[in-house]
Write an enzyme that holds these catalytic residues in place. Structure first.
Site, mmCIF file in Angstrom:
data_model
loop_
_atom_site.group_PDB
_atom_site.id
_atom_site.type_symbol
_atom_site.label_atom_id
_atom_site.label_comp_id
_atom_site.label_asym_id
_atom_site.label_seq_id
_atom_site.Cartn_x
_atom_site.Cartn_y
_atom_site.Cartn_z
ATOM 1 N N CYS A 1 -54.587 -44.231 -12.630
ATOM 2 C CA CYS A 1 -54.023 -43.388 -13.677
ATOM 3 C C CYS A 1 -52.561 -43.729 -13.914
ATOM 4 C CB CYS A 1 -54.105 -41.915 -13.287
ATOM 5 S SG CYS A 1 -55.772 -41.401 -12.864
ATOM 6 N N GLY B 1 -55.153 -46.367 -17.377
ATOM 7 C CA GLY B 1 -56.253 -45.436 -17.583
ATOM 8 C C GLY B 1 -56.555 -45.295 -19.053
ATOM 9 N N ASN C 1 -51.651 -39.473 -9.876
ATOM 10 C CA ASN C 1 -52.215 -40.813 -9.764
ATOM 11 C C ASN C 1 -52.517 -41.049 -8.288
ATOM 12 O OD1 ASN C 1 -50.825 -44.183 -9.886
ATOM 13 N ND2 ASN C 1 -52.953 -43.544 -10.039
ATOM 14 N N GLY C 2 -53.761 -41.449 -8.023
ATOM 15 C CA GLY C 2 -54.158 -41.686 -6.638
ATOM 16 C C GLY C 2 -55.473 -41.003 -6.376
ATOM 17 N N TYR D 1 -52.951 -57.271 -9.530
ATOM 18 C CA TYR D 1 -53.769 -57.074 -10.716
ATOM 19 C C TYR D 1 -53.424 -55.849 -11.554
ATOM 20 C CZ TYR D 1 -57.793 -55.257 -13.353
ATOM 21 O OH TYR D 1 -58.588 -54.711 -14.312
HETATM 22 P P1 5GP Z 1 -65.964 -59.838 -11.829
HETATM 23 O O1 5GP Z 1 -66.098 -61.337 -11.873
HETATM 24 O O2 5GP Z 1 -65.830 -59.311 -10.469
HETATM 25 O O3 5GP Z 1 -67.036 -59.169 -12.631
HETATM 26 O O4 5GP Z 1 -64.640 -59.466 -12.609
HETATM 27 C C1 5GP Z 1 -63.404 -59.888 -12.161
HETATM 28 C C2 5GP Z 1 -62.384 -59.458 -13.173
HETATM 29 O O5 5GP Z 1 -62.287 -58.035 -13.180
HETATM 30 C C3 5GP Z 1 -61.002 -59.991 -12.890
HETATM 31 O O6 5GP Z 1 -60.571 -60.651 -14.049
HETATM 32 C C4 5GP Z 1 -60.135 -58.789 -12.644
HETATM 33 O O7 5GP Z 1 -58.940 -58.900 -13.397
HETATM 34 C C5 5GP Z 1 -60.921 -57.613 -13.115
HETATM 35 N N1 5GP Z 1 -60.828 -56.487 -12.161
HETATM 36 C C6 5GP Z 1 -60.275 -56.462 -10.961
HETATM 37 N N2 5GP Z 1 -60.360 -55.255 -10.396
HETATM 38 C C7 5GP Z 1 -60.988 -54.473 -11.253
HETATM 39 C C8 5GP Z 1 -61.342 -53.107 -11.219
HETATM 40 O O8 5GP Z 1 -61.093 -52.374 -10.286
HETATM 41 N N3 5GP Z 1 -61.985 -52.633 -12.298
HETATM 42 C C9 5GP Z 1 -62.263 -53.431 -13.365
HETATM 43 N N4 5GP Z 1 -62.897 -52.905 -14.393
HETATM 44 N N5 5GP Z 1 -61.922 -54.723 -13.428
HETATM 45 C C10 5GP Z 1 -61.295 -55.240 -12.385
HETATM 46 MG MG MG Z 2 -59.043 -59.969 -15.376
#
Ligand code: 5GP
Ligand code: MG
Ligand code: SF4
Length: 460
Positions: free
Chosen positions: A1, A28, A102-103, A247
């Site tokens: 969030c 979010g 947030n958390g 990320y």
């Molecule tokens: P995957 O290959 O695992 O389907 O997707 C990896 C991608 O999802 C990466 O580009 C990364 O930036 C993104 N990503 C990383 N962590 C999360 C997360 O917690 N939620 C979502 N929706 N995307 C994520």
């Molecule tokens: Mg990505």
């Protein structure tokens, strides 16, 4: 969030909160809300959707006052419904409070029981609402705002970066590990007006100056008398979420005196040193893989280019395609550049692999575009454990690296080679004390103990 707060006595603050939330939209996309205080009157508006969908000029004009609290929701505890939108606004003996969180708390089962026993009627299903009710309960038992909040914080375990508005001032607090970020900024110097935001990009957008972080285990209380600091927890131990660094947070946000863009470039350099490969072109998966791809190119000498173009307007809430459309789904968001890729040995960089579904489709698309070899490099280690502190990396059985070796993942993704950055590499590149981060989703070493019952909900 994403959370935001502002105390600006001579100002209408709702628009500031709107812009702050706009800059924090990446944290979010499920719902957005703003509450303002005009003396003892509280005004609020919240709804499902993006900040730009939830608010318009008319709505913002009605949110008068000199204190504002804002929130962008990304759900981890509680379902995705309008009643769960924040800030949570509730009444107390001293007037209303508006809380943005947030958390994620890990002791919600216990806290819920405590609150129900003292006849608190919980309206929603979120841990954030429980924190608000805990503060209200302490205040209604006779405490003032500051004392009430501190007592309530002692009842919370887990990750919490909070902004709490009251008729008398605004508070900001972090858990003793400071798992989620929270910064303080200033607008003007005489009189000083304070701004609170999850990340520095939320200050930049309104021209506020970064002052400092809210420290782990600290509560700041901002009133007409200025800002006072209260160390509510005597054993703080910094454990900033490393996933924020690699990320989640925006690349232009500053942590540890530099932008995350610079840190992510160093991750790429280190990745090139640890797992070099001969190739014709290196590119990142937009947007999150790009800084590391630039670093990888600089350290390896492999030419940097663009291999994938992202449609910037595909949000999280777009209308879902049919199953047969979904087979080609990834191209809705990312389209390969055929003439750049044709006949080339490519290195594709991403920040992380979670489920592996995106990565698999991407590799297929690159091959269809004519890439002769596809080498994948990931600027973080394999994600093997779920997060209990507010990042939605899914349950453990959904994590591809929880069940498979790197060699098996490479086969599944149909890449020629696959390498992840080492855990040491990720932490050493921070140039900070490597003990001052949570990296539990890569190790299973959780800094705040997870109750058994909660563990079972996400671990295999
Ligand atoms: P995957 O290959 O695992 O389907 O997707 C990896 C991608 O999802 C990466 O580009 C990364 O930036 C993104 N990503 C990383 N962590 C999360 C997360 O917690 N939620 C979502 N929706 N995307 C994520
Ligand atoms: Mg990505
Ligand atoms: Fe961040 Fe991972 Fe720790 Fe969750 S478990 S707080 S995502 S480092």
């Amino acid at each position: 969030c994403g959370v935001f707060g502002i105390y600006a006595p001579e100002q209408d603050v709702a628009k500031m909160a709107y812009f702050g939330l706009y800059a924090l939209q990446h944290r979010g996309q499920e719902s957005a809300g703003i509450a303002t205080f005009n003396g003892h009157y509280v005004h609020q508006h919240k709804d499902m959707g993006l900040v730009s969908q939830v608010f318009n000029e008319t709505i913002l004009e009605e949110l008068v006052g000199n204190i504002a609290v804002g929130h962008n929701r990304y759900s981890t505890t509680g379902s995705s419904r309008k009643v769960n939108a924040q800030p949570a606004v509730i009444s107390t003996r001293l007037g209303h409070l508006a809380l943005a969180h947030n958390g994620n708390l890990v002791n919600t089962i216990q806290l819920r029981e405590e609150l129900l026993q003292s006849n608190v009627h919980l309206l929603t299903t979120t841990d954030s609402e429980m924190i608000a009710y805990a503060i209200a309960e302490e205040v209604n038992a006779g405490a003032d705002w500051l004392e009430g909040a501190i007592r309530a914080l002692h009842r919370c375990q887990g990750a919490f970066s909070l902004v709490v508005g009251t008729p008398d001032g605004i508070m900001a607090a972090r858990d003793p590990n400071g798992i989620r970020p929270l910064v303080i900024g200033t607008l003007d110097s005489d009189p000083v007006r304070y701004v609170l935001a999850s990340e520095t990009c939320g200050l930049d957008i309104i021209g506020a100056e970064y002052l400092r972080d809210v420290e782990p285990g600290e509560l700041v209380w901002i009133t007409e008398k200025g800002l006072t600091s209260h160390r509510w927890n005597q054993q703080p131990q910094r454990k900033l979420c490393i996933f924020e660094m690699i990320y989640f947070a925006r690349p232009d946000s500053v942590m540890h005196h530099e932008t995350l863009y610079s840190y992510r470039m160093r991750l790429g350099r280190r990745l090139a040193e640890e797992s070099p490969i001969e190739a014709d072109i290196v590119f990142g998966v937009p947007d999150s893989g790009i800084p590391a791809a630039i670093g990888f190119s600089q350290a390896s000498g492999v030419a940097y280019g663009e291999g994938l173009i992202k449609n910037r307007y595909v949000g999280r809430t777009f209308i879902q395609p049919t199953q047969s459309m979904r087979e080609t789904g990834i191209k809705m968001k990312l389209n390969p550049l055929k003439d750049v890729l044709y006949g080339k040995r490519v290195v594709i960089i991403d920040d992380s692999i979670v489920r592996g579904t995106t990565s698999r489709k991407l590799v297929k698309a690159l091959r269809e575009a004519g890439a002769s070899e596809v080498h994948m490099r990931i600027s973080s280690p394999p994600v093997t454990h779920p997060c209990f502190y507010g990042i939605d990396t899914d349950t453990q059985d959904q994590l591809i690296a929880a069940k498979m070796s790197v060699a098996d993942i490479a086969k599944k993704l149909e890449v020629d080679t696959l390498a992840y950055l080492s855990w040491e590499g990720m932490l050493e590149a921070t140039r900070e004390d490597t003990n001052s981060f949570c990296s539990a989703c890569f190790t299973g070493d959780y800094p705040v103990a997870i109750p058994e019952q909660v563990k079972r909900s996400k671990l295999m």
